[in-house]
Design an enzyme around this catalytic site. Structure first.
Site, short mmCIF file in Angstrom:
data_model
loop_
_atom_site.label_atom_id
_atom_site.label_comp_id
_atom_site.label_asym_id
_atom_site.label_seq_id
_atom_site.Cartn_x
_atom_site.Cartn_y
_atom_site.Cartn_z
N ARG A 135 0.82 -1.22 0.00
CA ARG A 135 0.00 0.00 0.00
C ARG A 135 0.85 1.27 0.00
NH1 ARG A 135 -3.53 -0.87 4.96
NH2 ARG A 135 -4.55 1.07 4.38
N GLY A 151 8.89 -3.71 12.29
CA GLY A 151 9.72 -2.65 11.71
C GLY A 151 8.93 -1.44 11.24
N LYS A 153 32.25 20.21 4.95
CA LYS A 153 32.13 18.75 4.90
C LYS A 153 33.42 18.11 5.38
CE LYS A 153 33.70 16.06 2.16
NZ LYS A 153 34.30 15.32 1.04
N ASN A 189 39.15 20.08 -3.22
CA ASN A 189 39.52 18.81 -2.59
C ASN A 189 39.38 17.61 -3.51
OD1 ASN A 189 36.72 19.21 -2.51
ND2 ASN A 189 36.48 17.72 -0.87
N ARG A 216 48.81 34.73 -7.79
CA ARG A 216 47.89 35.37 -8.72
C ARG A 216 48.73 36.25 -9.65
NH1 ARG A 216 46.05 39.34 -3.82
NH2 ARG A 216 47.66 40.89 -4.20
C1 UD1 Z 1 -0.94 -8.17 12.81
C2 UD1 Z 1 -1.54 -9.07 13.91
C3 UD1 Z 1 -2.79 -8.39 14.46
C4 UD1 Z 1 -2.45 -7.02 15.00
C5 UD1 Z 1 -1.77 -6.20 13.91
C6 UD1 Z 1 -1.27 -4.89 14.49
C7 UD1 Z 1 -1.01 -11.37 13.26
C8 UD1 Z 1 -1.52 -12.62 12.64
N1 UD1 Z 1 -1.86 -10.36 13.32
O1 UD1 Z 1 -1.85 -8.12 11.76
O2 UD1 Z 1 -3.34 -9.18 15.52
O3 UD1 Z 1 -3.61 -6.37 15.47
O4 UD1 Z 1 -0.65 -6.90 13.37
O5 UD1 Z 1 -0.77 -4.10 13.44
O6 UD1 Z 1 0.12 -11.34 13.71
N2 UD1 Z 1 5.53 -9.67 8.54
C9 UD1 Z 1 6.63 -10.40 8.18
N3 UD1 Z 1 6.47 -11.61 7.58
C10 UD1 Z 1 5.24 -12.14 7.33
C11 UD1 Z 1 4.11 -11.39 7.71
C12 UD1 Z 1 4.28 -10.16 8.31
O7 UD1 Z 1 7.77 -9.97 8.37
O8 UD1 Z 1 5.18 -13.25 6.79
C13 UD1 Z 1 5.71 -8.36 9.18
C14 UD1 Z 1 5.17 -7.23 8.33
O9 UD1 Z 1 6.18 -6.71 7.50
C15 UD1 Z 1 4.70 -6.25 9.37
C16 UD1 Z 1 4.31 -7.11 10.54
O10 UD1 Z 1 4.96 -8.35 10.36
O11 UD1 Z 1 5.71 -5.39 9.78
C17 UD1 Z 1 2.82 -7.31 10.68
O12 UD1 Z 1 2.33 -7.93 9.53
P1 UD1 Z 1 0.93 -7.52 8.89
O13 UD1 Z 1 0.69 -8.37 7.71
O14 UD1 Z 1 0.87 -6.05 8.73
O15 UD1 Z 1 -0.06 -7.99 10.06
P2 UD1 Z 1 -1.52 -7.48 10.31
O16 UD1 Z 1 -2.43 -8.12 9.35
O17 UD1 Z 1 -1.51 -6.01 10.41
#
Ligand code: UD1
Ligand code: CA
Length: 446
Positions: free
Chosen positions: A18, A107, A334, A369, A423
């Site tokens: 998104r 993150g 710098k 430089n 100069r």
């Molecule tokens: C998740 C939680 C939800 C919570 C919400 C808060 C789960 C199943 N659900 O949902 O309960 O309310 O966060 O924002 O955990 N990510 C990975 N690898 C993956 C999937 C996700 O690294 O395979 C990371 C994403 O980059 C992100 C975070 O985990 O930073 C959350 O993933 P996202 O898919 O946004 O979870 P939500 O559906 O928001």
């Protein structure tokens, strides 16, 4: 309260579709640093033994950015994003032998506070989930609680009407003992509405096995996650508002707070004065009592007490200004150290240089430089006087108390106490200006 060693796992493998971006979401900047830097910086305050970042989309770029932000953090690769439990599983092999508290952060969720994390780290329960009362619970996972704490988390997609009515929701941050995660992560399946391995299954599994599972709550503002450019812009506004308020509380004068931009690690001493429209990139410290005049841009630099900078000055990485240094308008510095009392008033570029104490740099001075291939240093001694419009062709050294004549191109070292003129000698022809003008007018016919 318990004091166990802590390990952090930062989930950062998602694409962030998104955002409409080729850049992985966690590399978009907030407060001058990649988004993932915020979770890392707050997490570091707990003095964790291990920090693991789970990367997937754009893993190479994420790993490179993480290496800069937190050189001791390690990367676990999640090639396919099969869910948050799957992501945490990828990190567990790097935590082999670690016995203590694992805290899972996202993150893309930059504002979780230090105190909140400390509460999670020291909580006595076996699993602790960070929840909050949502103004609009939207699509967050719902926290189903009972007399003995947290019973389970139900993802929005899997929740019935009654469960969706719950306003206590999951922030995504979870703390659990490493041994518990090792035991239960492999038991999590993906038979749910999303077909994903949910980390949010941990509470129910752990409770069924007799473990204590609790919720810790925080303010909703801490849990703001970033999914779109609009949310990123809102987060930036929130970050800046907090940074400005903190600077004012710390005793910094901001002439017009709304126009000053801070980075995550900007550090400004008490009684410093910051004028309007000043931008701080990452890595800036300004000591007590220094003054930054309007319209300056600073990055990776240090400004000592009593120094004045600007208006319209640019301090780039490696600029070190000693006490009472004066840097004036349209000056760029710098990778250069200016010792105490140096004055660089106007229209100057100093790069890859050292300038000794109390030396005066005339207007229009340039350290040449760069020769098109390599960078070279300019050394200027103490109490020297560099005439206006001097070109210092590096590598070159100007000694202590030495002077250069205005307009000089200095290509050879100047010894201490010497005057160097590089100069053309001036010649003056009496009356020639008037005669030349007459001749030109005659030629044009008037
Ligand atoms: C998740 C939680 C939800 C919570 C919400 C808060 C789960 C199943 N659900 O949902 O309960 O309310 O966060 O924002 O955990 N990510 C990975 N690898 C993956 C999937 C996700 O690294 O395979 C990371 C994403 O980059 C992100 C975070 O985990 O930073 C959350 O993933 P996202 O898919 O946004 O979870 P939500 O559906 O928001
Ligand atoms: Ca999310």
């Amino acid at each position: 309260m318990t004091e166990k060693p802590v390990a952090l796992i930062v989930l950062a493998a998602g694409q962030g579709s998104r955002m409409q971006s080729d850049l992985p979401k966690v590399l978009h900047r907030l407060g001058g640093v990649p988004l993932v830097g915020h979770a890392l910086a707050t997490g570091r305050l707990l003095e964790p033994e291990e920090v693991i970042v789970v990367a997937g989309h754009g893993a190479e770029a994420v790993a490179k950015a993480v290496a800069k932000l937190d050189p001791e953090a390690r990367i676990a690769l999640q090639e396919e994003q099969l869910g948050t439990a799957h992501a945490v599983r990828q990190a567990m092999p790097l935590l082999e032998g670690f016995e203590g508290r694992v805290i899972v952060l996202y993150g893309d969720t930059p504002f979780i506070g230090e105190e909140t994390l400390a509460n999670l780290a020291s909580h006595a329960a076996d699993v602790v989930v960070l929840g909050f009362e949502a103004a609009d619970p939207g699509r967050y996972g719902r926290l189903v609680t009972g007399p003995e704490g947290l019973e389970r988390i139900v993802e929005y997609k899997d929740a019935d009407e009654a469960t969706r009515a719950i306003r206590l929701v999951n922030s995504g941050v979870l703390a659990a003992d490493a041994a518990l995660l090792r035991e239960f992560l492999p038991r999590i399946g993906n038979r749910n509405a999303a077909g994903e391995y949910y980390l949010t299954d941990i509470p129910e599994l752990a409770r069924a096995a007799g473990h204590r599972v609790e919720v810790v709550t925080c303010d909703e503002s801490e849990t703001l996650g970033i999914n779109t450019r609009a949310e990123l812009a809102q987060a930036e506004a929130a970050f800046q508002a907090r940074a400005r308020a903190r600077a004012l509380e710390d005793g910094v004068t901001l002439s017009d707070p709304a126009t000053v931009w801070f980075a995550l690690d900007t550090c400004i001493g008490r009684d410093a004065v910051i004028g309007q429209n000043v931008v701080f990139g990452p890595g800036v410290t300004v000591e007590s009592g220094a003054e930054i005049l309007p319209f300056c841009h600073l990055e990776g630099c240090h400004v000592s007490a009593g120094a004045t900078v600007g208006p319209f000055a640019r301090l780039r990485p490696g600029a070190e200004l000693g006490g009472d240094v004066h840097v004036g308008n349209f000056v760029e510095i710098k990778n250069a150290v200016l010792d105490e009392g140096v004055k660089v008033g106007h229209l100057t570029y100093l790069g890859d240089a050292h300038v000794g104490e109390a030396t005066n740099i005339g207007a229009g001075t340039i350290t040449c430089n760069y020769d098109g291939v390599g960078k070279h240093r300019t050394e200027i001694g103490a109490h020297a006087f560099i005439g206006s419009d001097t070109m210092l062709v590096a590598p070159v050294r100007v000694g202590a108390r030495a002077m250069t004549g205005s307009g000089s191109v200095i290509t050879q070292d100047v010894p201490d106490d010497a005057l160097a003129l590089g100069r053309a000698r001036q010649i003056t022809k009496p009356g020639l200006a008037t005669r030349l003008m007459q001749a030109l007018r005659q030629k044009k016919g008037n």
